[in-house]
Motif scaffolding. Structure first.
Motif, PDB file in Angstrom:
ATOM      1  N   THR A 103       0.838  -1.193   0.000  1.00  0.00           N
ATOM      2  CA  THR A 103       0.000   0.000   0.000  1.00  0.00           C
ATOM      3  C   THR A 103       0.872   1.242   0.000  1.00  0.00           C
ATOM      4  O   THR A 103       2.004   1.227   0.492  1.00  0.00           O
ATOM      5  CB  THR A 103      -0.938   0.022   1.220  1.00  0.00           C
ATOM      6  OG1 THR A 103      -1.741   1.205   1.178  1.00  0.00           O
ATOM      7  CG2 THR A 103      -0.143   0.036   2.521  1.00  0.00           C
ATOM      8  N   LEU A 104       0.344   2.308  -0.550  1.00  0.00           N
ATOM      9  CA  LEU A 104       0.988   3.618  -0.505  1.00  0.00           C
ATOM     10  C   LEU A 104       0.316   4.506   0.527  1.00  0.00           C
ATOM     11  O   LEU A 104       0.648   5.678   0.664  1.00  0.00           O
ATOM     12  CB  LEU A 104       0.922   4.269  -1.896  1.00  0.00           C
ATOM     13  CG  LEU A 104       1.615   3.467  -3.001  1.00  0.00           C
ATOM     14  CD1 LEU A 104       1.191   3.958  -4.378  1.00  0.00           C
ATOM     15  CD2 LEU A 104       3.129   3.527  -2.845  1.00  0.00           C
ATOM     16  N   SER A 105      -0.632   3.932   1.268  1.00  0.00           N
ATOM     17  CA  SER A 105      -1.476   4.704   2.184  1.00  0.00           C
ATOM     18  C   SER A 105      -0.984   4.676   3.623  1.00  0.00           C
ATOM     19  O   SER A 105      -1.618   5.264   4.492  1.00  0.00           O
ATOM     20  CB  SER A 105      -2.909   4.156   2.135  1.00  0.00           C
ATOM     21  OG  SER A 105      -3.347   3.997   0.812  1.00  0.00           O
ATOM     22  N   LYS A 106       0.124   3.990   3.872  1.00  0.00           N
ATOM     23  CA  LYS A 106       0.631   3.908   5.247  1.00  0.00           C
ATOM     24  C   LYS A 106       1.988   4.612   5.314  1.00  0.00           C
ATOM     25  O   LYS A 106       2.051   5.820   5.394  1.00  0.00           O
ATOM     26  CB  LYS A 106       0.680   2.452   5.695  1.00  0.00           C
ATOM     27  CG  LYS A 106      -0.703   1.783   5.661  1.00  0.00           C
ATOM     28  CD  LYS A 106      -0.691   0.402   6.240  1.00  0.00           C
ATOM     29  CE  LYS A 106      -2.007  -0.328   5.982  1.00  0.00           C
ATOM     30  NZ  LYS A 106      -3.206   0.380   6.409  1.00  0.00           N
ATOM     31  N   ALA A 107       3.080   3.862   5.285  1.00  0.00           N
ATOM     32  CA  ALA A 107       4.393   4.486   5.467  1.00  0.00           C
ATOM     33  C   ALA A 107       4.747   5.466   4.352  1.00  0.00           C
ATOM     34  O   ALA A 107       5.562   6.365   4.560  1.00  0.00           O
ATOM     35  CB  ALA A 107       5.467   3.415   5.579  1.00  0.00           C
ATOM     36  N   ALA A 108       4.152   5.322   3.184  1.00  0.00           N
ATOM     37  CA  ALA A 108       4.429   6.256   2.086  1.00  0.00           C
ATOM     38  C   ALA A 108       3.654   7.562   2.211  1.00  0.00           C
ATOM     39  O   ALA A 108       3.894   8.506   1.456  1.00  0.00           O
ATOM     40  CB  ALA A 108       4.118   5.608   0.733  1.00  0.00           C
ATOM     41  N   SER A 109       2.705   7.606   3.136  1.00  0.00           N
ATOM     42  CA  SER A 109       1.926   8.832   3.400  1.00  0.00           C
ATOM     43  C   SER A 109       1.226   9.358   2.155  1.00  0.00           C
ATOM     44  O   SER A 109       1.115  10.567   1.951  1.00  0.00           O
ATOM     45  CB  SER A 109       2.823   9.929   3.991  1.00  0.00           C
ATOM     46  OG  SER A 109       3.345   9.520   5.234  1.00  0.00           O
ATOM     47  N   SER A 110       0.756   8.454   1.317  1.00  0.00           N
ATOM     48  CA  SER A 110       0.037   8.858   0.109  1.00  0.00           C
ATOM     49  C   SER A 110      -1.275   8.082   0.067  1.00  0.00           C
ATOM     50  O   SER A 110      -1.926   7.918   1.095  1.00  0.00           O
ATOM     51  CB  SER A 110       0.906   8.599  -1.123  1.00  0.00           C
ATOM     52  OG  SER A 110       0.303   9.079  -2.288  1.00  0.00           O
ATOM     53  N   LEU A 111      -1.638   7.580  -1.095  1.00  0.00           N
ATOM     54  CA  LEU A 111      -2.872   6.823  -1.233  1.00  0.00           C
ATOM     55  C   LEU A 111      -2.749   5.877  -2.411  1.00  0.00           C
ATOM     56  O   LEU A 111      -2.220   6.243  -3.463  1.00  0.00           O
ATOM     57  CB  LEU A 111      -4.068   7.768  -1.447  1.00  0.00           C
ATOM     58  CG  LEU A 111      -5.462   7.131  -1.400  1.00  0.00           C
ATOM     59  CD1 LEU A 111      -5.766   6.618   0.001  1.00  0.00           C
ATOM     60  CD2 LEU A 111      -6.524   8.137  -1.822  1.00  0.00           C
ATOM     61  N   GLY A 112      -3.235   4.654  -2.232  1.00  0.00           N
ATOM     62  CA  GLY A 112      -3.210   3.686  -3.323  1.00  0.00           C
ATOM     63  C   GLY A 112      -2.611   2.374  -2.880  1.00  0.00           C
ATOM     64  O   GLY A 112      -2.113   2.225  -1.762  1.00  0.00           O
ATOM     65  N   GLY A 113      -2.657   1.393  -3.782  1.00  0.00           N
ATOM     66  CA  GLY A 113      -2.080   0.087  -3.528  1.00  0.00           C
ATOM     67  C   GLY A 113      -1.316  -0.374  -4.749  1.00  0.00           C
ATOM     68  O   GLY A 113      -1.365   0.253  -5.811  1.00  0.00           O
ATOM     69  N   PHE A 114      -0.589  -1.490  -4.599  1.00  0.00           N
ATOM     70  CA  PHE A 114       0.169  -2.002  -5.738  1.00  0.00           C
ATOM     71  C   PHE A 114       0.398  -3.497  -5.578  1.00  0.00           C
ATOM     72  O   PHE A 114       0.354  -4.045  -4.475  1.00  0.00           O
ATOM     73  CB  PHE A 114       1.493  -1.264  -5.903  1.00  0.00           C
ATOM     74  CG  PHE A 114       2.442  -1.412  -4.740  1.00  0.00           C
ATOM     75  CD1 PHE A 114       3.356  -2.463  -4.703  1.00  0.00           C
ATOM     76  CD2 PHE A 114       2.434  -0.511  -3.687  1.00  0.00           C
ATOM     77  CE1 PHE A 114       4.235  -2.610  -3.633  1.00  0.00           C
ATOM     78  CE2 PHE A 114       3.302  -0.641  -2.620  1.00  0.00           C
ATOM     79  CZ  PHE A 114       4.208  -1.701  -2.594  1.00  0.00           C
ATOM     80  N   VAL A 115       0.653  -4.134  -6.711  1.00  0.00           N
ATOM     81  CA  VAL A 115       0.985  -5.562  -6.763  1.00  0.00           C
ATOM     82  C   VAL A 115       2.293  -5.692  -7.518  1.00  0.00           C
ATOM     83  O   VAL A 115       2.413  -5.199  -8.642  1.00  0.00           O
ATOM     84  CB  VAL A 115      -0.107  -6.371  -7.491  1.00  0.00           C
ATOM     85  CG1 VAL A 115       0.249  -7.855  -7.492  1.00  0.00           C
ATOM     86  CG2 VAL A 115      -1.476  -6.127  -6.875  1.00  0.00           C
TER      87      VAL A 115
END
Length: 482
Positions: free
Chosen positions: A321-333
């Motif tokens: 996810t980009l919504s936690k430690a990356a402090s953004s929003l989104g997910g990835f595979v």
């Protein structure tokens, strides 16, 4: 697999066999890459993504502390203390006050309940990248990545994440929840495609083994996959490798998948990565890892727990996810190229979702760069973990810590005193957890201080009798690699 992209697994070969069947039915859905022009630069001009141009810092800066601070409207703060925050009529009335600027008093608190583990939410480099992209490209997404939303910004972010995870390819999703749904449904669709026209036998289905405490998104995704009729579901006891081994040994299905969180979000415990890697070698299953809470926090470069335990090439599909430690929003595979093509063609939560807008993608790209380069943030999290362990004797295994209180009313009292003392955390009780196991859930970050930990523990110790050994050594619980 010795190195990325050189050796195809049996699963890759199986998907290669399945893809032509999709194409023959006009179900293969390719991505449609597009370049977004830069105003005043002429046709074909592209944004350059040079990691060296992103300014990073060595050590905590004044703005970092803001990432650990929140302000609550005074009326809502009082509701928290009075225990009426769950009454719906108060929520509506209070929100109306806030929206109409009637609320003028706020309570400042130190946040111990968020997911901004690295404290990147106030980083100026990330803010500049976001603003620059918004000024040049606007704010709105153009559509689905399968129609017109897949730009050079999205491709650059995918490339950086694939490199971080040591995988051939990456597929961006709207959220981490959506990424997990897409992967589970894509796995569930393999057998129906391969055995079109007849019902598969039980042994011909894909056997999926899921940890009992996996995230809700994996659980929901598996329920959807099961509805497709191509999987047999097995749930193994939480982190119990003996139970998993027994289930795998007994299973007669040729195709097997093991799905697990890497870092479990309630108690902060970590999946036995080394043992899972050994079981994969023994049974040849497809290993799907939800690394949402560990990505950017664990591993030398922030590659997550697979990097931390040196088993990156054993993991076949790593979801983040980009919504936690990356402090953004989104997910990835992240996965092989062939798996990316399968998931983008069969993962419905990916296919039918609008892709993230360019400024948000620019923010995520900057976050990846900053998180990798500013390794001191991972070290600071480890320092806070060690300090909490030394002061409490709690076996701190990760940046997420459950402090067991037991009695629900005592947990609520502890939470209220923490609020009054300027700390925001969450008390969790039944039905979310079993009776008499109420707890405080703490999330440690790189921008918390030693003084924060000391003050926090001083309050909690009124409600919990900590067993402190006198040693601050946490090596039994915390990997020393960073």
């Amino acid at each position: 697999m010795e190195s990325m992209g050189k050796v195809k697994t049996s699963w890759d070969l199986y998907i290669e066999e399945a893809l032509p069947k999709l194409e023959s039915r006009n179900l293969f859905t390719p991505l449609r890459p597009m370049n977004i022009s830069i105003p005043g630069k002429g046709e074909g001009a592209q944004t350059k993504f040079d990691e060296d141009e992103y300014e990073t810092y060595d050590g905590i800066q004044p703005w970092d502390r803001l990432a650990a601070q929140i302000e609550l409207p005074q009326t809502f703060f009082q509701r928290l203390l009075n225990g009426v925050e769950l009454v719906s009529k108060y929520e509506l009335e209070e929100n109306e006050k806030i929206c109409s600027n009637q609320e003028t008093h706020y309570k400042k608190l130190i946040l111990f309940a968020g997911n901004d583990f690295l404290g990147l939410s106030r980083h100026p480099t990330i803010a500049k990248a976001t603003a620059k992209a918004a000024m040049e490209q606007g704010t709105g997404p153009r559509g689905s990545p399968l129609i017109c939303g897949y730009t050079n910004y999205h491709m650059a972010l995918e490339s950086s994440l694939a490199k971080l995870k040591k995988k051939e390819a990456c597929l961006l999703c709207t959220s981490g929840f959506g990424a997990n749904l897409a992967v589970m449904v894509a796995i569930g669709s393999i057998v129906p495609v391969m055995f079109e026209g007849r019902r598969p036998t039980k042994e011909e289905k894909v056997a999926v083994f899921s940890d009992a405490l996996n995230h809700a998104s994996l659980v929901d995704g598996l329920k959807l996959a099961d509805r497709l009729g191509g999987v047999e579901l097995f749930v193994y006891k939480h982190c119990d490798m003996s139970h998993l081994d027994a289930l795998l040994t007994k299973c007669k299905n040729k195709r097997k998948v093991v799905v697990t969180d890497s870092l479990f979000s309630m108690d902060g415990d970590i999946a036995p990565m080394g043992e899972l890697a050994q079981l994969r070698k023994k049974h040849g299953f497809l290993w799907v890892l939800d690394d949402a809470h560990a990505t950017f926090v664990w591993g030398k470069n922030g590659g997550g727990l697979a990097e931390e335990f040196n088993c990156e090439y054993d993991v076949d599909i790593s979801i983040g996810t980009l919504s936690k430690a990356a402090s953004s929003l989104g997910g990835f595979v992240t996965c092989s190229k062939i798996w990316k093509q399968w998931i983008q063609s069969r993962g419905r939560s990916f296919i039918f979702s609008t892709i993230a807008p360019v400024p948000l993608v620019a923010a995520s790209y900057a976050s990846v760069v900053v998180a990798k380069k500013e390794s001191w943030r991972r070290r600071e999290i480890r320092n806070r973990m060690k300090e909490l362990r030394a002061l409490t004797g709690i076996p701190v295994r990760s940046q997420i810590v459950s402090v067991m209180i037991g009695d629900l009313m005592q947990a609520i009292k502890a939470n209220h005193e923490l609020l009054e003392s300027g700390f925001y955390c969450v008390a969790i009780g039944p039905p979310a957890v079993a009776p008499n196991t109420a707890r405080l859930r703490l999330a440690l970050t790189a921008v918390h201080t030693s003084e924060d930990i000391k003050r926090l523990v001083a309050i909690i110790s009124k409600y919990v009798k900590f067993q402190v050994s006198g040693s601050s050594d946490c090596s039994n619980y915390i990997s020393p690699r960073l």
